[in-house]
Design a protein around this motif. Structure first.
Motif, mmCIF file in Angstrom:
data_model
loop_
_atom_site.group_PDB
_atom_site.id
_atom_site.type_symbol
_atom_site.label_atom_id
_atom_site.label_comp_id
_atom_site.label_asym_id
_atom_site.label_seq_id
_atom_site.Cartn_x
_atom_site.Cartn_y
_atom_site.Cartn_z
ATOM 1 N N ALA A 23 0.833 -1.209 0.000
ATOM 2 C CA ALA A 23 0.000 0.000 0.000
ATOM 3 C C ALA A 23 0.864 1.254 0.000
ATOM 4 N N ALA A 24 1.935 1.231 0.787
ATOM 5 C CA ALA A 24 2.828 2.393 0.854
ATOM 6 C C ALA A 24 3.490 2.647 -0.498
ATOM 7 N N SER A 25 3.920 1.583 -1.170
ATOM 8 C CA SER A 25 4.592 1.755 -2.465
ATOM 9 C C SER A 25 3.631 2.240 -3.533
ATOM 10 N N LEU A 26 2.353 1.907 -3.378
ATOM 11 C CA LEU A 26 1.350 2.318 -4.364
ATOM 12 C C LEU A 26 0.676 3.637 -4.010
ATOM 13 N N GLY A 27 0.952 4.130 -2.814
ATOM 14 C CA GLY A 27 0.305 5.362 -2.374
ATOM 15 C C GLY A 27 -1.158 5.165 -2.059
ATOM 16 N N LYS A 28 -1.511 3.997 -1.540
ATOM 17 C CA LYS A 28 -2.896 3.680 -1.204
ATOM 18 C C LYS A 28 -2.996 3.297 0.266
ATOM 19 N N ALA A 29 -4.215 3.302 0.788
ATOM 20 C CA ALA A 29 -4.449 2.862 2.154
ATOM 21 C C ALA A 29 -4.393 1.339 2.206
ATOM 22 N N PRO A 30 -3.858 0.744 3.293
ATOM 23 C CA PRO A 30 -3.820 -0.716 3.400
ATOM 24 C C PRO A 30 -5.196 -1.346 3.263
ATOM 25 N N SER A 31 -6.234 -0.683 3.778
ATOM 26 C CA SER A 31 -7.585 -1.234 3.681
ATOM 27 C C SER A 31 -8.033 -1.325 2.217
ATOM 28 N N THR A 32 -7.636 -0.354 1.427
ATOM 29 C CA THR A 32 -8.001 -0.365 0.002
ATOM 30 C C THR A 32 -7.320 -1.524 -0.714
ATOM 31 N N VAL A 33 -6.037 -1.736 -0.395
ATOM 32 C CA VAL A 33 -5.298 -2.832 -1.019
ATOM 33 C C VAL A 33 -5.905 -4.164 -0.606
ATOM 34 N N SER A 34 -6.220 -4.325 0.677
ATOM 35 C CA SER A 34 -6.808 -5.567 1.176
ATOM 36 C C SER A 34 -8.160 -5.832 0.523
ATOM 37 N N TYR A 35 -8.988 -4.804 0.416
ATOM 38 C CA TYR A 35 -10.323 -4.949 -0.180
ATOM 39 C C TYR A 35 -10.220 -5.332 -1.658
ATOM 40 N N THR A 36 -9.293 -4.681 -2.392
ATOM 41 C CA THR A 36 -9.142 -4.984 -3.819
ATOM 42 C C THR A 36 -8.680 -6.418 -4.022
ATOM 43 N N LEU A 37 -7.747 -6.867 -3.155
ATOM 44 C CA LEU A 37 -7.270 -8.233 -3.269
ATOM 45 C C LEU A 37 -8.401 -9.223 -3.029
ATOM 46 N N ARG A 38 -9.244 -8.978 -2.029
ATOM 47 C CA ARG A 38 -10.369 -9.884 -1.760
ATOM 48 C C ARG A 38 -11.326 -9.915 -2.946
ATOM 49 N N GLN A 39 -11.544 -8.771 -3.579
ATOM 50 C CA GLN A 39 -12.420 -8.729 -4.751
ATOM 51 C C GLN A 39 -11.867 -9.584 -5.894
ATOM 52 N N ILE A 40 -10.558 -9.495 -6.097
ATOM 53 C CA ILE A 40 -9.951 -10.285 -7.180
ATOM 54 C C ILE A 40 -10.076 -11.771 -6.880
ATOM 55 N N GLU A 41 -9.799 -12.165 -5.639
ATOM 56 C CA GLU A 41 -9.896 -13.578 -5.271
ATOM 57 C C GLU A 41 -11.324 -14.080 -5.393
ATOM 58 N N THR A 42 -12.297 -13.234 -5.052
ATOM 59 C CA THR A 42 -13.704 -13.613 -5.201
ATOM 60 C C THR A 42 -14.056 -13.782 -6.675
ATOM 61 N N ARG A 43 -13.563 -12.882 -7.496
ATOM 62 C CA ARG A 43 -13.869 -12.935 -8.929
ATOM 63 C C ARG A 43 -13.364 -14.225 -9.559
ATOM 64 N N PHE A 44 -12.176 -14.669 -9.145
ATOM 65 C CA PHE A 44 -11.597 -15.872 -9.741
ATOM 66 C C PHE A 44 -11.843 -17.123 -8.898
ATOM 67 N N ASP A 45 -12.503 -16.930 -7.762
ATOM 68 C CA ASP A 45 -12.803 -18.050 -6.857
ATOM 69 C C ASP A 45 -11.540 -18.857 -6.567
ATOM 70 N N ALA A 46 -10.482 -18.137 -6.176
ATOM 71 C CA ALA A 46 -9.195 -18.782 -5.932
ATOM 72 C C ALA A 46 -8.420 -17.999 -4.891
ATOM 73 N N LEU A 47 -7.645 -18.736 -4.084
ATOM 74 C CA LEU A 47 -6.738 -18.092 -3.146
ATOM 75 C C LEU A 47 -5.469 -17.730 -3.909
ATOM 76 N N LEU A 48 -5.179 -16.433 -3.988
ATOM 77 C CA LEU A 48 -4.074 -15.966 -4.818
ATOM 78 C C LEU A 48 -2.794 -15.735 -4.030
ATOM 79 N N PHE A 49 -2.889 -15.545 -2.698
ATOM 80 C CA PHE A 49 -1.710 -15.358 -1.855
ATOM 81 C C PHE A 49 -1.789 -16.292 -0.652
ATOM 82 N N ASP A 50 -0.674 -16.899 -0.330
ATOM 83 C CA ASP A 50 -0.565 -17.754 0.846
ATOM 84 C C ASP A 50 -0.294 -16.849 2.050
ATOM 85 N N ARG A 51 -1.262 -16.810 3.003
ATOM 86 C CA ARG A 51 -1.172 -15.905 4.146
ATOM 87 C C ARG A 51 -0.667 -16.605 5.405
#
Length: 304
Positions: A23-51
């Motif tokens: 988020a810092a490197s992109l100039g975005k809020a961490p919540s925005t980055v987290s929300y966008t990532l969840r949207q992408i994973e929902t769209r593809f119905d796949a876990l994209l990052f190992d947490r």
């Protein structure tokens, strides 16, 4: 598929291993980055990052998605550039076929000048020998041929003009028996020894070769460079482009012989398929410069 912003977000997460650092490197809020990532994973119905680890890591599915999305984005950008290029009158690609007599080194300055136009046109340069040069144009394997040696074909859509005249010298190794013969060589003396010829690349028939007599033994080689090397080594005799072997003659590594029946100079031609592309027009105009034509026809003395 992923947008450019989404690709950048996933690449930033993968590079930093952290939503906060991404988020810092992109100039975005961490919540925005987290929300966008969840949207992408929902769209593809796949876990994209190992947490499960300290650092977030792309799963195999995530790595595949980023790789393929990046490729598709790059392909689309290239396609957009090509469409714009063609819409402006430039060809997508120009296929140039040179006769083997034309040294590629002589064309390099022309290619550099063409590159300076930043046209986006891809160049493909190949070579043929004797009948194979015109054949490539006739069969659509060339848009432009440079240095064709035999008479132009009479075919609809094919245009041509003279490029220049090439002079020959009959040359033999100083160790060859003909080197010691006094006076002009007769046809019988020349035919008594094997001739080195460059093999015709025509795909039709048996091909042709010039510079030897009927029934004379021949050694067919793939290029003029190979022919010069073979004659320097005494493997045969024959006619060579005068300018290209000037240094070898001067140093005595080849011996020029007079022939009772000298070989007439060859006219070399340009040929092209009728079209209105800007790249072809540029090359035809460039190849009208007398000094360039002389350099292409005479070739480069690579032995100086």
């Amino acid at each position: 598929m992923l947008s450019d912003d989404e690709i950048q977000l996933m690449e930033a997460i993968g590079a930093s291993g952290s939503l906060t650092r991404a988020a810092a490197s992109l100039g975005k809020a961490p919540s925005t980055v987290s929300y966008t990532l969840r949207q992408i994973e929902t769209r593809f119905d796949a876990l994209l990052f190992d947490r499960r680890r300290y650092r977030l890591q792309l799963t195999p599915a995530g790595a595949l998605l980023v790789r393929e999305a990046t490729r598709l984005r790059d392909d689309m950008q290239r396609l957009t550039r090509r469409v714009t290029q063609v819409a402006k009158g430039w060809e997508d690609r120009l296929w140039i076929v040179t006769d083997e007599l034309i040294a590629f080194e002589s064309l390099m300055p022309v290619i550099q000048d063409f590159d300076a136009l930043a046209s986006g046109v891809s160049l493909r340069i190949t070579h043929e020998v004797l009948g194979g040069t015109w054949e490539a144009l006739a069969e659509g394997r060339a848009d432009l041929v440079i240095g064709a040696t035999n008479e132009p074909p009479t075919q609809a859509g094919v245009q041509w003009r003279e490029l220049g005249v090439l002079s020959w010298v009959y040359a033999v190794s100083p160790r060859h028996p003909l080197a010691k013969v006094k006076g002009p060589l007769t046809a019988e003396q020349m035919q008594a020894h094997r001739a080195v010829v460059v093999a015709d690349s025509s795909r039709r028939g048996d091909g042709r070769a010039y510079g030897h007599g009927a029934g004379q033994a021949t050694l067919a080689v793939p290029s003029m460079t190979a022919k010069i090397a073979a004659q320097r080594a005494g493997l045969g005799v024959g006619w060579l482009p005068e300018v290209r072997v000037a240094s070898l003659l001067k140093r005595g590594e080849l011996v020029a012989k007079q022939a009772s029946v000298p070989r007439e100079p060859n006219t070399l031609y340009l040929g092209w398929r009728a079209g209105d592309g800007r790249a072809l027009a540029w090359w035809l105009e460039k190849l009208g410069e007398p000094r360039l034509c002389a350099r292409l026809v005479n070739g480069v003395d690579g032995y100086a």
